[in-house]
Design an enzyme around this catalytic site. Structure first.
Site, PDB file in Angstrom:
ATOM      1  N   HIS A   1       0.848  -1.195   0.000  1.00 40.69           N
ATOM      2  CA  HIS A   1       0.000   0.000   0.000  1.00 40.69           C
ATOM      3  C   HIS A   1       0.883   1.244   0.000  1.00 40.69           C
ATOM      4  O   HIS A   1       2.045   1.200   0.429  1.00 40.69           O
ATOM      5  CB  HIS A   1      -0.894   0.011   1.238  1.00 40.69           C
TER       6      HIS A   1
ATOM      7  N   GLU B   1       0.909   3.939   1.837  1.00 38.40           N
ATOM      8  CA  GLU B   1       1.399   4.378   3.140  1.00 38.40           C
ATOM      9  C   GLU B   1       2.585   3.539   3.601  1.00 38.40           C
ATOM     10  O   GLU B   1       3.583   4.081   4.109  1.00 38.40           O
ATOM     11  CB  GLU B   1       0.293   4.268   4.207  1.00 38.40           C
TER      12      GLU B   1
ATOM     13  N   CYS C   1      -6.323   2.081   5.721  1.00 38.95           N
ATOM     14  CA  CYS C   1      -6.951   0.833   6.172  1.00 38.95           C
ATOM     15  C   CYS C   1      -6.347   0.449   7.524  1.00 38.95           C
ATOM     16  O   CYS C   1      -5.429   1.111   8.023  1.00 38.95           O
ATOM     17  CB  CYS C   1      -6.710  -0.268   5.137  1.00 38.95           C
TER      18      CYS C   1
ATOM     19  N   CYS D   1      -2.501  -0.181   7.367  1.00 41.20           N
ATOM     20  CA  CYS D   1      -1.720   1.049   7.250  1.00 41.20           C
ATOM     21  C   CYS D   1      -1.805   1.893   8.522  1.00 41.20           C
ATOM     22  O   CYS D   1      -0.818   2.503   8.934  1.00 41.20           O
ATOM     23  CB  CYS D   1      -2.172   1.837   6.029  1.00 41.20           C
TER      24      CYS D   1
END
Length: 151
Positions: free
Chosen positions: A55, A57, A85, A88
Site C-alpha cells: 500500500h 502508506e 486501512c 496502514c
C-alpha cells in the site's frame, strides 16, 4: 531517496495516485514529510508486485525510515490520498507518525474515522494528530473514475 522541499505534499501524493492508476493500481499515493522536506513516498502497487502489503502508506513509511535510518518517524507528517486501512493505520502507529493528513474518507475500508478506528482503541500505542479532507474532491474523483472504468 533524495530529500527535497515541497510546497504542497498532498499535490505530490495525488500525482503518485494518478501514477498508480495509470499502472492499473487503485489510485492511492502517500508522502512522508519531515521539517518541510519529503523523505519518503509511495503509491499503491499490490497488483504489480504481487504483494498485498504494498500500500502507498507502507511504501512511503519504509522509504522514510530508510532515508533517516530510524524506524521511528516521530517528527514526521504523512499525507495520503485515502483514509488508511487497518494495516496502514497499524504501520502509522508503529512508525510513530506525528500527524496524518488524508484526502478522501473510505467508509468501506478505512480504519481511522470508519471501521476499526484503530487510533481510538485503548491498546493503541500511539495516536497521531489526524486531519481529513485535504484534497478530498480530487482524490475522490480519481477513485470514482478508476472504479467506474472497471465496472
Amino acid at each position: 531517496m533524495t530529500r527535497w522541499p515541497i510546497p504542497d505534499p498532498m499535490a505530490r501524493a495525488l500525482a503518485l495516485a494518478r501514477s498508480a492508476a495509470a499502472e492499473g493500481e487503485v489510485p492511492v499515493g502517500a508522502v512522508v514529510v519531515r521539517a518541510g522536506e519529503v523523505i519518503g513516498e509511495g503509491r499503491n502497487a499490490p497488483r504489480g508486485t504481487h504483494d498485498p502489503t504494498a500500500h502507498a502508506e507502507v511504501a512511503a513509511i519504509r522509504a522514510a525510515a530508510s532515508t533517516i535510518g530510524d524506524e521511528r518517524l516521530t517528527d514526521c507528517d504523512l499525507y495520503v490520498t485515502l483514509e488508511p486501512c487497518a494495516m496502514c493505520a497499524g504501520a502509522i502507529v508503529h512508525a510513530r507518525i506525528a500527524r496524518l493528513y488524508y484526502a478522501a474518507s473510505d467508509p468501506k475500508g478505512g480504519a481511522v474515522a470508519h471501521g476499526a478506528r484503530v487510533f481510538d482503541h485503548p491498546q493503541c500505542l500511539h495516536r497521531p494528530e489526524v486531519y481529513s479532507g485535504i484534497g478530498e474532491a480530487e482524490a475522490a474523483d480519481l477513485l470514482r473514475t478508476f472504479f467506474r472504468a472497471r465496472r
